[in-house]
Motif scaffolding. Structure first.
Motif, PDB file in Angstrom:
ATOM      1  N   VAL A  82      10.774 119.658  67.699  1.00 54.88           N
ATOM      2  CA  VAL A  82       9.999 118.536  68.250  1.00 54.88           C
ATOM      3  C   VAL A  82       8.615 119.039  68.667  1.00 54.88           C
ATOM      4  O   VAL A  82       7.602 118.406  68.355  1.00 54.88           O
ATOM      5  CB  VAL A  82      10.742 117.892  69.443  1.00 54.88           C
ATOM      6  N   GLU A  89       9.629 110.393  64.334  1.00 58.59           N
ATOM      7  CA  GLU A  89      10.059 109.783  65.595  1.00 58.59           C
ATOM      8  C   GLU A  89      11.517 109.329  65.509  1.00 58.59           C
ATOM      9  O   GLU A  89      12.290 109.497  66.454  1.00 58.59           O
ATOM     10  CB  GLU A  89       9.144 108.607  65.932  1.00 58.59           C
ATOM     11  N   GLU A  90      11.903 108.781  64.360  1.00 62.35           N
ATOM     12  CA  GLU A  90      13.288 108.335  64.166  1.00 62.35           C
ATOM     13  C   GLU A  90      14.257 109.517  64.205  1.00 62.35           C
ATOM     14  O   GLU A  90      15.324 109.438  64.819  1.00 62.35           O
ATOM     15  CB  GLU A  90      13.419 107.616  62.823  1.00 62.35           C
ATOM     16  N   GLN A  91      13.877 110.636  63.581  1.00 60.49           N
ATOM     17  CA  GLN A  91      14.732 111.832  63.604  1.00 60.49           C
ATOM     18  C   GLN A  91      14.865 112.375  65.024  1.00 60.49           C
ATOM     19  O   GLN A  91      15.944 112.813  65.422  1.00 60.49           O
ATOM     20  CB  GLN A  91      14.155 112.902  62.679  1.00 60.49           C
ATOM     21  N   GLU A  92      13.772 112.349  65.768  1.00 61.66           N
ATOM     22  CA  GLU A  92      13.818 112.807  67.157  1.00 61.66           C
ATOM     23  C   GLU A  92      14.791 111.957  67.974  1.00 61.66           C
ATOM     24  O   GLU A  92      15.593 112.486  68.750  1.00 61.66           O
ATOM     25  CB  GLU A  92      12.428 112.757  67.790  1.00 61.66           C
ATOM     26  N   GLU A  93      14.703 110.639  67.811  1.00 63.82           N
ATOM     27  CA  GLU A  93      15.591 109.730  68.542  1.00 63.82           C
ATOM     28  C   GLU A  93      17.053 109.976  68.173  1.00 63.82           C
ATOM     29  O   GLU A  93      17.918 110.043  69.041  1.00 63.82           O
ATOM     30  CB  GLU A  93      15.218 108.274  68.251  1.00 63.82           C
ATOM     31  N   ARG A  94      17.317 110.085  66.876  1.00 65.44           N
ATOM     32  CA  ARG A  94      18.690 110.297  66.417  1.00 65.44           C
ATOM     33  C   ARG A  94      19.235 111.635  66.905  1.00 65.44           C
ATOM     34  O   ARG A  94      20.378 111.733  67.367  1.00 65.44           O
ATOM     35  CB  ARG A  94      18.742 110.210  64.890  1.00 65.44           C
ATOM     36  N   GLY A  96      18.212 113.371  69.565  1.00 64.73           N
ATOM     37  CA  GLY A  96      18.403 113.290  71.014  1.00 64.73           C
ATOM     38  C   GLY A  96      19.664 112.535  71.384  1.00 64.73           C
ATOM     39  O   GLY A  96      20.435 112.967  72.255  1.00 64.73           O
ATOM     40  N   ALA A  97      19.909 111.410  70.707  1.00 69.99           N
ATOM     41  CA  ALA A  97      21.122 110.628  70.982  1.00 69.99           C
ATOM     42  C   ALA A  97      22.370 111.420  70.630  1.00 69.99           C
ATOM     43  O   ALA A  97      23.358 111.416  71.381  1.00 69.99           O
ATOM     44  CB  ALA A  97      21.081 109.320  70.194  1.00 69.99           C
ATOM     45  N   THR A  98      22.342 112.141  69.525  1.00 73.95           N
ATOM     46  CA  THR A  98      23.496 112.946  69.105  1.00 73.95           C
ATOM     47  C   THR A  98      23.787 114.053  70.111  1.00 73.95           C
ATOM     48  O   THR A  98      24.942 114.279  70.479  1.00 73.95           O
ATOM     49  CB  THR A  98      23.236 113.553  67.706  1.00 73.95           C
TER      50      THR A  98
END
Length: 135
Positions: A82, A89-94, A96-98
């Motif tokens: 990061v 941004e989508e990969q970062e969100e996914r 982080g959620a994982t």
């Protein structure tokens, strides 16, 4: 490609270099660890019990310790990616959620077997603890 052009980095060479740097940070043998006289004696290292009545819990503790170590390593690598801007941004969100789901599941499994996250931090003797201290 000419002889003067640098070869693209070999992934295995990168991993080998990273491992070599990491091992240079660790003492090679107990005699390489500087002696530190302290007023307080160091507590004995926590050992895995071999009691037949607790073998399932001890095995779960060992497995959860390894999973927690891998989770923390993945989290650090994700933060580095990061910071480097390697992720969308989508990969970062996914990602982080994982990682949050995995951490929550670890806490649930620890509670199920009456363990705390601190119980997973094995004492490696002169090397210190396996996991970094909780923040």
């Amino acid at each position: 490609m000419t002889a003067d052009e640098p070869r693209p980095g070999n992934r295995f060479d990168d991993v080998a270099d990273a491992a070599a740097r990491a091992f240079r940070l660790l003492p090679a043998a107990p005699q390489d660890v500087p002696y530190q006289a302290s007023a307080e004696p160091r507590p004995a290292a926590h050992r895995v019990s071999t009691d037949p009545d607790t073998v399932e819990r001890d095995l779960i503790k060992l497995v959860l310790t390894l999973v927690e170590l891998l989770r923390q390593l993945m989290e650090r690598q994700a933060l580095q990616r990061v910071d480097a801007g390697d992720l969308t941004e989508e990969q970062e969100e996914r990602l982080g959620a994982t990682l949050m789901i995995l951490h929550n599941r670890m806490v649930e499994l620890c509670a199920q077997y009456d363990l705390s996250m601190q119980d997973l931090n094995l004492d490696l003797g002169p090397l210190g603890t396996l996991l970094p201290p909780a923040e």
